[in-house]
Design a protein around this motif. Structure first.
Motif, PDB file in Angstrom:
ATOM      1  N   THR A  66       0.987  -1.164  -0.125  1.00 15.58           N
ATOM      2  CA  THR A  66      -0.036  -0.288  -0.267  1.00 15.58           C
ATOM      3  C   THR A  66       0.515   1.046   0.105  1.00 15.58           C
ATOM      4  O   THR A  66       0.202   2.168  -0.227  1.00 15.58           O
ATOM      5  N   ILE A  67       2.453   1.319   0.195  1.00 14.32           N
ATOM      6  CA  ILE A  67       3.708   2.428   0.501  1.00 14.32           C
ATOM      7  C   ILE A  67       4.464   1.852  -0.630  1.00 14.32           C
ATOM      8  O   ILE A  67       4.787   0.891  -0.020  1.00 14.32           O
ATOM      9  N   ILE A  68       5.150   2.816  -1.017  1.00 16.24           N
ATOM     10  CA  ILE A  68       5.782   2.644  -2.498  1.00 16.24           C
ATOM     11  C   ILE A  68       6.684   3.357  -1.815  1.00 16.24           C
ATOM     12  O   ILE A  68       6.741   4.161  -1.385  1.00 16.24           O
ATOM     13  N   ASN A  69       7.997   2.246  -0.835  1.00 16.20           N
ATOM     14  CA  ASN A  69       8.697   2.814  -0.402  1.00 16.20           C
ATOM     15  C   ASN A  69      10.117   3.380  -0.628  1.00 16.20           C
ATOM     16  O   ASN A  69      11.092   2.245  -1.134  1.00 16.20           O
ATOM     17  N   LEU A  70       9.886   4.839  -0.965  1.00 14.05           N
ATOM     18  CA  LEU A  70      11.539   5.239  -1.094  1.00 14.05           C
ATOM     19  C   LEU A  70      12.278   5.659  -0.952  1.00 14.05           C
ATOM     20  O   LEU A  70      12.933   6.967  -1.089  1.00 14.05           O
ATOM     21  N   ASN A  71      12.468   5.545   0.299  1.00 12.41           N
ATOM     22  CA  ASN A  71      12.877   5.788   1.237  1.00 12.41           C
ATOM     23  C   ASN A  71      14.386   4.672   2.467  1.00 12.41           C
ATOM     24  O   ASN A  71      14.828   5.419   3.532  1.00 12.41           O
ATOM     25  N   SER A 382       5.181  15.311   0.650  1.00 16.58           N
ATOM     26  CA  SER A 382       3.877  16.068   1.266  1.00 16.58           C
ATOM     27  C   SER A 382       2.769  15.181   0.156  1.00 16.58           C
ATOM     28  O   SER A 382       2.279  14.290   0.405  1.00 16.58           O
ATOM     29  N   PHE A 383       2.754  15.791  -0.881  1.00 16.67           N
ATOM     30  CA  PHE A 383       2.065  15.512  -2.173  1.00 16.67           C
ATOM     31  C   PHE A 383       2.670  14.648  -2.455  1.00 16.67           C
ATOM     32  O   PHE A 383       1.490  13.221  -3.051  1.00 16.67           O
ATOM     33  N   LEU A 384       3.765  13.568  -2.490  1.00 23.19           N
ATOM     34  CA  LEU A 384       4.073  11.945  -3.051  1.00 23.19           C
ATOM     35  C   LEU A 384       3.448  11.704  -2.366  1.00 23.19           C
ATOM     36  O   LEU A 384       2.801  10.223  -2.974  1.00 23.19           O
ATOM     37  N   PHE A 385       3.388  11.698  -1.097  1.00 16.78           N
ATOM     38  CA  PHE A 385       3.100  10.708   0.436  1.00 16.78           C
ATOM     39  C   PHE A 385       1.057  10.382  -0.328  1.00 16.78           C
ATOM     40  O   PHE A 385       0.734   9.411  -0.511  1.00 16.78           O
ATOM     41  N   ASN A 386       0.564  11.848   0.074  1.00 18.25           N
ATOM     42  CA  ASN A 386      -0.962  12.077   0.752  1.00 18.25           C
ATOM     43  C   ASN A 386      -2.203  11.712  -1.284  1.00 18.25           C
ATOM     44  O   ASN A 386      -2.093  11.404  -0.937  1.00 18.25           O
ATOM     45  N   LYS A 387      -0.999  12.166  -2.587  1.00 18.79           N
ATOM     46  CA  LYS A 387      -1.718  11.821  -3.237  1.00 18.79           C
ATOM     47  C   LYS A 387      -1.940  10.252  -4.152  1.00 18.79           C
ATOM     48  O   LYS A 387      -1.974   9.673  -4.873  1.00 18.79           O
ATOM     49  N   TYR A 388      -0.367  10.063  -3.654  1.00 10.43           N
ATOM     50  CA  TYR A 388       0.620   8.886  -4.606  1.00 10.43           C
ATOM     51  C   TYR A 388       0.454   7.779  -4.078  1.00 10.43           C
ATOM     52  O   TYR A 388       0.938   6.510  -4.429  1.00 10.43           O
ATOM     53  N   ILE A 390       3.772   7.567  -1.973  1.00  9.52           N
ATOM     54  CA  ILE A 390       4.919   8.100  -1.764  1.00  9.52           C
ATOM     55  C   ILE A 390       5.732   7.886  -1.224  1.00  9.52           C
ATOM     56  O   ILE A 390       5.574   9.247  -1.082  1.00  9.52           O
ATOM     57  N   HIS A 391       6.258   7.363  -0.275  1.00  9.49           N
ATOM     58  CA  HIS A 391       7.067   7.426   1.105  1.00  9.49           C
ATOM     59  C   HIS A 391       8.691   8.015   0.223  1.00  9.49           C
ATOM     60  O   HIS A 391       9.431   7.532   0.365  1.00  9.49           O
ATOM     61  N   ARG A 404      14.473  13.491  -1.688  1.00 11.26           N
ATOM     62  CA  ARG A 404      15.661  11.929  -1.753  1.00 11.26           C
ATOM     63  C   ARG A 404      14.619  11.218  -1.926  1.00 11.26           C
ATOM     64  O   ARG A 404      13.584  10.970  -1.654  1.00 11.26           O
ATOM     65  N   VAL A 405      15.245  10.595  -3.296  1.00 11.46           N
ATOM     66  CA  VAL A 405      14.176   8.903  -3.708  1.00 11.46           C
ATOM     67  C   VAL A 405      15.274   8.054  -4.008  1.00 11.46           C
ATOM     68  O   VAL A 405      16.151   8.254  -4.442  1.00 11.46           O
ATOM     69  N   THR A 406      15.261   6.921  -2.827  1.00 12.91           N
ATOM     70  CA  THR A 406      16.441   6.298  -2.490  1.00 12.91           C
ATOM     71  C   THR A 406      15.513   4.749  -2.849  1.00 12.91           C
ATOM     72  O   THR A 406      14.630   4.013  -2.515  1.00 12.91           O
ATOM     73  N   PRO A 407      15.535   4.575  -4.210  1.00 10.62           N
ATOM     74  CA  PRO A 407      15.147   2.773  -4.691  1.00 10.62           C
ATOM     75  C   PRO A 407      15.987   1.825  -3.701  1.00 10.62           C
ATOM     76  O   PRO A 407      16.930   1.906  -3.725  1.00 10.62           O
ATOM     77  N   HIS A 408      14.878   0.449  -3.550  1.00 12.11           N
ATOM     78  CA  HIS A 408      16.591  -0.967  -3.541  1.00 12.11           C
ATOM     79  C   HIS A 408      15.801  -1.916  -4.490  1.00 12.11           C
ATOM     80  O   HIS A 408      14.541  -1.542  -4.948  1.00 12.11           O
ATOM     81  N   VAL A 409      16.435  -3.385  -4.778  1.00 10.79           N
ATOM     82  CA  VAL A 409      16.828  -4.264  -5.121  1.00 10.79           C
ATOM     83  C   VAL A 409      15.217  -5.143  -5.590  1.00 10.79           C
ATOM     84  O   VAL A 409      14.905  -5.462  -5.784  1.00 10.79           O
TER      85      VAL A 409
END
Length: 432
Positions: A66-71, A382-388, A390-391, A404-409
């Motif tokens: 439910t959350i796209i973790n990009l931190n 806040s916009f990225l998380f509230n609307k999409y 995306i953390h 800062r945007v940080t993906p992982h494997v």
């Protein structure tokens, strides 16, 4: 090519209190092996874009749906095998804590030390297990013998906890801090070397270098700076919190006398695990952060006198190392850089969007930072998380403003497509 039997034997080898817990779930180990066999003919760079392979790696994590973790730059999740290992060790310890912790699990630190040393490319006598990069680097900062008037060179973009540690030494011991203020991104080794070396004087005793700036993902040419420093008799301390198990290198490659890193970042070890590196000939002269019988002994273990701590966390580091080795550090590095480039390439030319991170491979990998003209980082986050959902992480620091945007494997391309959609929206619409 390794056989399946050889692979399973290696990943099932003893780590820590081996009789208490297998180091790898055999079925999951076999899945990763089989996936790796399918791309064995590919170079790490080619394998970076093989989505079938990375889908198998993604299944090893329990990432939120439910959350796209990009931190992930703050702290990374652990594969299921690491979570299960820590849980199992905790349950066993609770059966008879003083027995299982001090008589059984405490004996497992030496195998963990050896495995970390193998991954780091150094001697086990140069590795201490601790709780995070802050503890490791504080051990170095407070353990160095410095006197009134001695100079330390560092940057204003270094990690805040370590800046504060140096400032405390400045207050307590009247050393002199010489600051470099970086305007990032920088795409020149020569510029970095010049900025550091022009601060060196006859009174400079230490240079403190962050291998990867956590705010933007900027990679510094540590070895080139270290070589100049050593030629002038200056000791080198390296913050490797964001590069160990992220970039494919060995600690001696950096030319560091001392280094610290967190294992709960890119190695995906349990939360609250870290590693201290001290070059063998420097161990005796570095005081431990926590006192022991003889602080001047030539034994790396003097830095592990922490009293009671979580042995379960320490022992589960072994599973994280096995998982790292199953993927391969170079293959992992190329995948992380591929993910960063995937979204950055799609947004870098959009109106009002600015990247604060170099896209050259020698100067960045997974971490990147962007900003939107006319918007504060907090509003973007806040916009990225509230609307999409995306953390990400909003950054406001010395000369740096952005997100800062940080993906992982375990991050999927669909996750990043969602990010691109959100940034594209921001580029075209002003958000109040």
């Amino acid at each position: 090519m390794r056989t399946r039997r050889d692979f399973l034997r290696k990943v099932g080898a003893a780590t820590g209190a081996a009789t208490l817990l297998p180091t790898f779930n055999p079925l999951k180990a076999q899945d990763i092996l089989l996936a790796g066999e399918q791309i064995a003919h590919l170079s790490p760079l080619q394998a970076a874009s093989d989505e079938d392979y990375w889908a198998s790696i993604q299944q090893a994590y329990t990432a939120s749906t439910t959350i796209i973790n990009l931190n992930n730059g703050g702290v990374s999740p652990q594969p299921t095998i690491v979570q299960e290992a820590q849980d199992r060790y905790t349950r066993i310890a609770n059966e008879a804590p003083s027995y299982y912790m001090w008589r059984i699990m405490d004996q497992g630190r030496e195998p963990i030390r050896s495995k970390l040393a193998d991954l780091a490319g150094c001697s086990p006598e140069e590795i201490a297990v601790n709780r995070n990069a802050t503890e490791a680097l504080a051990t170095i900062i407070f353990g160095l013998t410095l006197r009134k008037g001695d100079e330390v060179v560092l940057t204003r973009q270094d990690y805040p906890n370590m800046i504060q540690a140096w400032k405390q030494r400045e207050i307590r011991d009247e050393i002199k801090l010489k600051w470099i203020n970086l305007d990032l991104p920088i795409e020149s080794d020569e510029v970095f070397v010049q900025k550091f070396t022009e601060q060196f004087t006859a009174k400079t005793k230490v240079v403190y270098i962050t291998h990867m700036i956590n705010w933007t993902g900027q990679i510094l040419p540590v070895r080139k700076i270290a070589d100049v420093a050593h030629a002038r008799g200056i000791e080198v301390v390296v913050d490797a919190a964001h590069t160990f198990a992220h970039l494919d290198y060995k600690l001696p490659d950096l030319g560091a006398d001392y280094a610290g890193t967190s294992l709960h970042k890119w190695l995906c070890a349990p939360f609250g695990s870290g590693m201290l590196y001290v070059k063998k000939e420097k161990v005796k002269g570095l005081y431990p952060l926590f006192p022991n019988v003889d602080p001047r002994i030539d034994d790396i273990r003097k830095f592990e006198v922490l009293g009671t701590r979580s042995f379960a966390i320490e022992q589960a580091i072994g599973q994280a190392i096995n998982f790292q080795n199953a993927i391969g550090t170079k293959r992992k590095e190329e995948r992380l850089r591929y993910l960063k480039n995937y979204w950055c390439d799609k947004v870098k030319d959009l109106p009002r969007i600015k990247l604060n991170t170099s896209l050259k491979p020698e100067y960045s990998c997974a971490l990147a930072n962007f900003t939107v003209e006319g918007m504060e980082p907090g509003a973007i986050e806040s916009f990225l998380f509230n609307k999409y959902k995306i953390h990400t992480s909003p950054i406001v620091w010395e000369n740096i403003k952005g997100v800062r945007v940080t993906p992982h494997v375990y991050t999927t391309l669909k996750d990043l497509d969602r990010l691109v959609e959100a940034i594209t929206y921001l580029s075209k619409n002003k958000i109040s």
